[in-house]
Design a protein around this motif. Structure first.
Motif, PDB file in Angstrom:
ATOM      1  N   GLY A 100       1.659   1.835  -2.519  1.00  0.00           N
ATOM      2  CA  GLY A 100       2.574   2.626  -2.344  1.00  0.00           C
ATOM      3  C   GLY A 100       4.021   2.052  -2.044  1.00  0.00           C
ATOM      4  N   PRO A 101       4.125   1.360  -0.917  1.00  0.00           N
ATOM      5  CA  PRO A 101       5.444   0.746  -0.726  1.00  0.00           C
ATOM      6  C   PRO A 101       5.720  -0.248  -1.816  1.00  0.00           C
ATOM      7  CG  PRO A 101       3.870   0.893   1.392  1.00  0.00           C
ATOM      8  CD  PRO A 101       3.284   1.304   0.291  1.00  0.00           C
ATOM      9  N   ASP A 102       4.820  -1.030  -2.280  1.00  0.00           N
ATOM     10  CA  ASP A 102       5.181  -1.996  -3.232  1.00  0.00           C
ATOM     11  C   ASP A 102       5.820  -1.300  -4.715  1.00  0.00           C
ATOM     12  OD1 ASP A 102       5.056  -4.640  -4.693  1.00  0.00           O
ATOM     13  OD2 ASP A 102       3.541  -3.810  -5.765  1.00  0.00           O
ATOM     14  N   VAL A 103       5.090  -0.203  -4.948  1.00  0.00           N
ATOM     15  CA  VAL A 103       5.578   0.376  -6.030  1.00  0.00           C
ATOM     16  C   VAL A 103       7.253   0.985  -5.944  1.00  0.00           C
ATOM     17  CG1 VAL A 103       5.144   2.774  -7.341  1.00  0.00           C
ATOM     18  CG2 VAL A 103       3.467   1.102  -7.002  1.00  0.00           C
ATOM     19  N   TYR A 104       7.222   1.538  -4.626  1.00  0.00           N
ATOM     20  CA  TYR A 104       8.612   2.192  -4.640  1.00  0.00           C
ATOM     21  C   TYR A 104       9.703   1.103  -4.520  1.00  0.00           C
ATOM     22  CZ  TYR A 104       6.144   6.794  -3.462  1.00  0.00           C
ATOM     23  OH  TYR A 104       5.474   7.649  -3.654  1.00  0.00           O
TER      24      TYR A 104
END
Length: 447
Positions: free
Chosen positions: A191-195
């Motif tokens: 999640g954090p990487d995608v955002y």
């Protein structure tokens, strides 16, 4: 043995209700029911899990069950449920098995099964698998020698899924400050990487899973820490996922909760404006607030209503070829891009709407004026007697006439307990409470 499959797969206390033996049996039965497309080829299965500790044990059992039935296993490791569904389709597999209990506490675990293409199983297929398990027939087909299945890891599983969801973002999310709560679950690695790759400035919480802390005071069922962090960081939005990242809730810059109804409305209006909302129709469940229905009506968007459960939302979307549906709990399905509820896709769609309009989340969410709502769980001895009662029907009819278009009533028997859920929406909380209490007394008397 009671019914295995609930509204979202097989779920229970790991190593007590959901034992390795049961997991092995279900996996082997699923391999038989969903076997190779020509009846002779070796079935292929993708297996993933969330990071809870019991997933390691159950993964071993599932893989053993599948390979003992002759299936080739592609092991994806720790991935979100929507990633497992995507990978099932991408790898042209016959079935997918996700080991997760979603938002449930750590001691629980579950098995979510997907058919070819990454779709959740129809009731008839679940029933066939369950009959095989209950009858003890899952081990009838036991290949030997070269007939036993093999296991191969998918080291790029997370990155394949990340590229897929990022392909849905039309413009960079530059300038948006986001706090994302990963619930110490499957979203932590993705999640954090995608955002960030989508352009947002990201501060992550609940992003250090240790096998024991999944959903523990964080995530979509515990929004307090997210709201506090958003205010502390001066962020524009907070996004909360659950343990397997198939749902998304949000909080505004002031820490106010934006639920699935509001997110669904924001996304529906966005797609409607772009001509991407097929048949100008959105799918929602019976639990969606009447305020959501009013917003859609005023925008010229039809609402098709289903039973509670994202599987029923999916069935309606597929049956009519629609593009968007969801639940108040934060399960949203973007059928043009996914075959199941996808929290990361939802979060990206919400952020994209903010970037495209320049509006705050609070401004976007204000289009839905939620009616005050109350839900009372009424213990009964006979749910069927309540459903068939003329006295209950008359009481409901009287209340519906009293509320008119300004409120609504929903009586829903629990699928797992001797309860009848009485839900009332009304113009004021006082009226909702009074009406719900009145109906609950009738239900308790009859049931």
């Amino acid at each position: 043995m009671g019914r295995l499959f609930g509204t979202d797969g097989v779920r229970g206390l790991a190593n007590s209700d959901l034992t390795p033996e049961l997991a092995l049996s279900v996996a082997r039965a699923a391999a038989g029911v969903l076997a190779g497309r020509d009846g002779t080829s070796r079935p292929v299965a993708v297996v993933g899990r969330d990071p809870r500790a019991s997933g390691e044990m159950l993964e071993a059992a599932v893989v053993a069950g599948l390979t003992s039935a002759g299936a080739e296993v592609l092991r994806a490791g720790v991935v979100p449920t929507p990633a497992l569904a995507y990978l099932t389709g991408r790898n042209d597999a016959d079935l997918g098995v996700m080991i997760s209990a979603s938002h449930n506490p750590m001691p629980d675990n579950g098995l979510k099964l997907f058919s070819r293409g990454g779709h959740k199983l129809p009731d008839a297929v679940e029933a066939a698998i369950e009959r095989t398990v209950v009858a003890g027939r899952s081990g009838e087909h036991r290949p030997t020698g070269a007939g036993i299945g093999r296991v191969r890891d998918l080291p790029e599983a997370g990155e394949d899924y990340a590229r897929h969801v990022l392909s849905t973002v039309d413009q960079p999310l530059t300038g948006l400050r986001v706090v994302v709560d990963c619930a110490h679950g499957a979203a932590a690695a993705t999640g954090p990487d995608v955002y960030r790759r989508a352009g947002a400035t990201v501060h992550a919480i609940g992003d250090a899973p240790d096998g024991w802390n999944i959903n523990d005071g964080v995530g979509s069922t515990h929004l307090g820490p997210l709201a506090d962090t958003v205010r502390e960081q001066g962020a524009d939005i907070g996004i909360a996922h659950d343990g397997d990242a198939d749902r998304c809730l949000a909080v505004t810059a002031d820490g106010d909760v934006v639920d699935g109804d509001m997110i669904l409305a924001i996304c529906a209006l966005s797609m409607h404006e772009r001509g991407a909302l097929k048949d100008s129709t959105v799918v929602a469940t019976v639990m969606s607030n009447l305020g959501f229905h009013h917003t859609m009506r005023d925008a010229g968007i039809a609402v098709q209503t289903t039973a509670v459960g994202d599987r029923y939302v999916l069935e309606a979307l597929r049956a009519r070829g629609l593009s968007l549906g969801g639940e108040q709990s934060g399960h949203l399905v973007f059928l043009d891009h996914a075959t199941t509820g996808d929290g990361l896709l939802t979060g990206l769609a919400l952020l994209s709407r903010m970037a495209a309009t320049g509006a705050s989340l609070a401004e976007l969410a204000s289009v839905v004026q939620r009616l005050p709502q109350i839900l009372i769980n009424v213990p009964v001895t006979d749910r069927l007697a309540v459903a068939e009662s003329d006295e209950v029907a008359e009481a409901v009819n009287a209340v519906e006439e009293e509320l008119g278009d300004s409120g609504r009533v929903l009586l829903r028997p629990s699928g797992t307990e001797q309860l009848v859920r009485v839900m009332v929406e009304a113009p004021t909380q006082e009226q909702a409470d009074e009406v719900a209490t009145r109906l609950a007394e009738v239900v308790a008397r009859v049931g």
